[in-house]
Design a protein around this motif. Structure first.
Motif, PDB file in Angstrom:
ATOM      1  N   GLY A  79      -2.113   4.571  -4.959  1.00  0.00           N
ATOM      2  CA  GLY A  79      -3.350   4.682  -5.456  1.00  0.00           C
ATOM      3  C   GLY A  79      -4.201   3.317  -5.467  1.00  0.00           C
ATOM      4  N   ALA A  80      -3.495   2.252  -4.893  1.00  0.00           N
ATOM      5  CA  ALA A  80      -4.162   1.150  -5.210  1.00  0.00           C
ATOM      6  C   ALA A  80      -5.026   0.577  -4.110  1.00  0.00           C
ATOM      7  CB  ALA A  80      -3.008   0.123  -5.552  1.00  0.00           C
ATOM      8  N   ASP A  81      -6.048  -0.312  -4.306  1.00  0.00           N
ATOM      9  CA  ASP A  81      -6.793  -0.899  -3.349  1.00  0.00           C
ATOM     10  C   ASP A  81      -6.533  -2.166  -2.760  1.00  0.00           C
ATOM     11  OD1 ASP A  81      -8.796  -1.401  -1.514  1.00  0.00           O
ATOM     12  OD2 ASP A  81     -10.520  -1.411  -2.963  1.00  0.00           O
TER      13      ASP A  81
ATOM     14  N   ASN B  86       2.281   1.508  -3.593  1.00  0.00           N
ATOM     15  CA  ASN B  86       1.404   2.003  -4.486  1.00  0.00           C
ATOM     16  C   ASN B  86       0.228   2.700  -3.777  1.00  0.00           C
ATOM     17  OD1 ASN B  86       2.383  -0.032  -6.874  1.00  0.00           O
ATOM     18  ND2 ASN B  86       2.266  -1.140  -4.969  1.00  0.00           N
TER      19      ASN B  86
ATOM     20  N   ARG C  81       0.871  -1.228  -0.088  1.00  0.00           N
ATOM     21  CA  ARG C  81       0.034   0.057  -0.041  1.00  0.00           C
ATOM     22  C   ARG C  81       0.703   1.222   0.113  1.00  0.00           C
ATOM     23  NH1 ARG C  81      -3.401  -2.630   4.610  1.00  0.00           N
ATOM     24  NH2 ARG C  81      -5.231  -3.639   3.415  1.00  0.00           N
TER      25      ARG C  81
ATOM     26  N   GLY D 209      -4.756  -3.512 -12.917  1.00  0.00           N
ATOM     27  CA  GLY D 209      -5.633  -2.458 -12.114  1.00  0.00           C
ATOM     28  C   GLY D 209      -5.145  -2.144 -10.828  1.00  0.00           C
ATOM     29  N   ASP D 210      -5.778  -1.158 -10.247  1.00  0.00           N
ATOM     30  CA  ASP D 210      -5.643  -0.931  -8.908  1.00  0.00           C
ATOM     31  C   ASP D 210      -6.486  -1.346  -7.662  1.00  0.00           C
ATOM     32  OD1 ASP D 210      -4.198   1.374 -10.046  1.00  0.00           O
ATOM     33  OD2 ASP D 210      -5.977   2.824 -10.077  1.00  0.00           O
TER      34      ASP D 210
ATOM     35  N   VAL E 180      -0.668  -5.053  -9.647  1.00  0.00           N
ATOM     36  CA  VAL E 180      -0.857  -3.590  -9.835  1.00  0.00           C
ATOM     37  C   VAL E 180      -0.520  -3.161 -10.955  1.00  0.00           C
ATOM     38  CG1 VAL E 180      -0.156  -1.413  -8.629  1.00  0.00           C
ATOM     39  CG2 VAL E 180      -0.671  -3.216  -7.064  1.00  0.00           C
ATOM     40  N   GLU E 181       0.640  -3.788 -11.396  1.00  0.00           N
ATOM     41  CA  GLU E 181       1.248  -3.057 -12.726  1.00  0.00           C
ATOM     42  C   GLU E 181       0.303  -3.521 -13.820  1.00  0.00           C
ATOM     43  OE1 GLU E 181       5.302  -3.657 -15.475  1.00  0.00           O
ATOM     44  OE2 GLU E 181       5.153  -4.410 -13.440  1.00  0.00           O
TER      45      GLU E 181
ATOM     46  N   ASP F 183      -6.859  -9.556  -9.412  1.00  0.00           N
ATOM     47  CA  ASP F 183      -6.754  -8.389  -9.830  1.00  0.00           C
ATOM     48  C   ASP F 183      -8.021  -8.266 -10.914  1.00  0.00           C
ATOM     49  OD1 ASP F 183      -5.965  -8.751 -12.541  1.00  0.00           O
ATOM     50  OD2 ASP F 183      -3.949  -9.286 -11.665  1.00  0.00           O
TER      51      ASP F 183
END
Length: 576
Positions: A430-432, A428, A425, A466-467, A462-463, A486
């Motif tokens: 911006g990631a959930d 990243n 977290r 998506g988030d 994440v890469e 994801d």
């Protein structure tokens, strides 16, 4: 007293049984000894029919038929020896050797037929007994030579079969059946030849054929004589040994060479036939390690590196009777390992140090030179960080290399993965990223390795996906499943295929080393790795870790959810 027709009927039955076996064997002619068995049974059937013909024809033909039986017996003996050698795999009759053995029957045919000067048969007496024609022959030198030829081949085959039975320990049922059948026939023929058994009213040898037929029938139908011949195993083992890339040396109890395969011939620059019975040390030289020190490695005079290991050879009672040495040329592997060590050192130290310099200078340049824009500096610093990350992963991959001992400890997967998720977290923002744990989460594993694997999988999610990333842990009894899911396309197809198949090519390769870290880390954990892709649900990577539980653990249901930092426990917590 058995009537004449009873003898004839019994002989015809014997001939029919042998002929039926020949027909049956024709369907298995591809098996070891199949062709020889067909010939043997067909000749035995023909020999018996000739006995019948000689018995029922007028008495004046009896001596000629008896001489023909003598000649045909020499051909039967060749077929018998050929079958036994092919069946056991203890030798082969090449075309040249078959021709050599058949040379005697070929030469005997005109001699027995013409009988010049009584060289084959000195005297023939023919008469009728119980309505059947009988002939008794007084042999000449060639006749006795023919008998000697016949019984030499028959007894040679019998000895080979007996030796195989006593020494091999495999297919003993069918070998014993062959021994019984052959002994009945050969023993009766030998007693007739020596004059112990009378030929009145007919030659009694065919009457041993029912015993032979029963024994051979048992070997054929109960022990799959032509489907499970020991020659296939013996020849297969010999071929496998000859085709091995590694050198194999077989030694007896005195450490003398019994056999070496072609690969060992290349290693020691010698030929198998030349070194049989020679002490090992006289062949391998002083550089070869002592047998008591094996396994060990040594260098040859031409700078090759050889790994040597030893295995004992024991008899059926477990007593040591020798040993086998496996000699593996690891020169290329050793050179490759040295090159890898140099490259790893360059990547870990030299390149890493230089990249730190590049990154540091880029930061200074960004602060000190007003005309340099962020657009120009960012790619430099990003590339430097990527390469530094690769160097760090390579260091971890090196630690996972074979030869490094695993160090499992009791670990709480919930705590390990919670720390991983929190770090992800931060990296990243911006990631959930959420964590869900269901069931028993305490196992014996290597937490550092597991952490590296999951960090890499979350980073890939994440890469590429998506988030929104969901990390789940589920207790499956004998294993614990860790799922990283994801909502996007996930890891690229070519990356997945390259890692799952274990090879990279110019057209199919991964975009980095992260997935290789995942694969080798999973292997270190004795875990399995799988990918599930669905356009609607996204991509899931599932890591299945063996669930070796800590001693005294109480497995109770537990479900814990970690999403944005809040902790919610559902059910009963795991207790020791």
């Amino acid at each position: 007293m058995i009537p004449a027709w009873g003898y004839v009927l019994a002989l015809l039955c014997s001939a029919g049984i042998a002929g039926a076996f020949a027909v049956y064997a024709a369907a298995h002619r591809r098996e070891a000894g199949g062709d020889w068995f067909i010939a043997l049974m067909a000749l035995q059937s023909a020999w018996t029919l000739l006995v019948v013909v000689g018995a029922v024809l007028p008495v004046e033909y009896a001596a000629t038929i008896e001489t023909g039986l003598l000649w045909l017996g020499s051909v039967v003996a060749v077929a018998w020896l050929g079958f036994i050698l092919a069946y056991t795999g203890l030798g082969t009759l090449s075309r040249a050797r078959v021709a050599g053995l058949l040379a005697f029957p070929a030469a005997s045919l005109p001699v027995l037929g013409v009988n010049p000067g009584g060289v084959a048969v000195r005297e023939a007496t023919a008469y009728t007994d119980h309505g059947l024609a009988v002939a008794e022959l007084t042999m000449g030198p060639w006749g006795y030579a023919t008998l000697a030829f016949i019984f030499a081949l028959l007894l040679a085959g019998l000895v080979v079969l007996a030796w195989h039975f006593l020494s091999s320990g495999v297919e003993m049922g069918q070998t014993l059946a062959l021994l019984v059948g052959a002994s009945a026939c050969i023993g009766t023929g030998l007693l007739v030849g020596l004059g112990v058994l009378s030929k009145i009213p007919v030659n009694p040898t065919p009457f041993a054929f029912p015993i032979t037929a029963l024994a051979f029938g048992r070997a054929l139908f109960s022990h799959e004589l032509l489907s499970v011949a020991p020659a296939t195993r013996r020849i297969g083992e010999r071929s496998a040994l000859d085709d091995l890339d590694d050198g194999v040396v077989v030694l007896n109890a005195a450490d003398e060479i019994v056999r070496i395969n072609p690969a060992a011939e290349a290693v020691f620059d010698c030929a198998d036939r030349e070194v049989r019975g020679v002490p090992l040390r006289d062949v391998v030289g002083e550089a070869f390690p002592e047998l008591a020190e094996l396994p060990a490695s040594y260098s040859t005079g031409d700078r090759r590196r050889i790994d040597v290991s030893s295995s004992p050879v024991t008899d059926d009672f477990g007593r040591p009777i020798g040993r086998t040495l496996l000699c593996r040329d690891v020169t290329t592997v050793e050179q490759h390992r040295q090159r890898l060590q140099v490259l790893q050192r360059l990547l870990r130290h030299n390149i890493r140090n230089e990249l730190n310099v590049v990154d540091g200078q880029a930061q200074l340049l960004e602060r000190e030179v007003a005309d340099v824009t962020e657009r120009r500096i960012s790619p430099i610093r990003e590339s430097a960080r990527d390469l530094l990350s690769i160097a760090d992963k390579m260091r971890r991959i090196e630690e996972l290399a074979p030869g490094t001992d695993p160090d499992p400890v009791e670990a709480d997967l919930e705590a390990v993965l919670e720390a991983v998720v929190e770090t992800a977290r931060v990296d990243n923002p911006g990631a959930d990223i959420s964590l869900t744990v269901r069931g028993d989460a305490q196992v014996r594993t290597e937490p550092d390795v597991l952490e590296d694997v999951v960090v890499e999988l979350i980073g890939n999610a994440v890469e590429h996906g998506g988030d929104v990333v969901r990390v789940g842990v589920a207790d499956r009894g004998d294993r614990v499943e860790i799922t990283i899911r994801d909502d996007g396309c996930g890891i690229p197809e070519q990356d997945r295929q390259a890692v799952l198949e274990g090879t990279e090519t110019a057209l199919r390769h991964t975009s980095g080393v992260g997935l290789w870290l995942v694969k080798w880390g999973a292997r270190r954990l004795d875990a399995t790795l799988s990918f599930e892709c669905d356009e609607a649900d996204g991509t899931a990577v599932i890591l299945r870790v063996p669930a070796e539980r800590p001693a005294g653990a109480d497995r109770s249901a537990v479900e814990t959810v970690r999403d944005d930092g809040s902790n919610v426990a559902i059910g009963e917590q795991f207790r020791n």
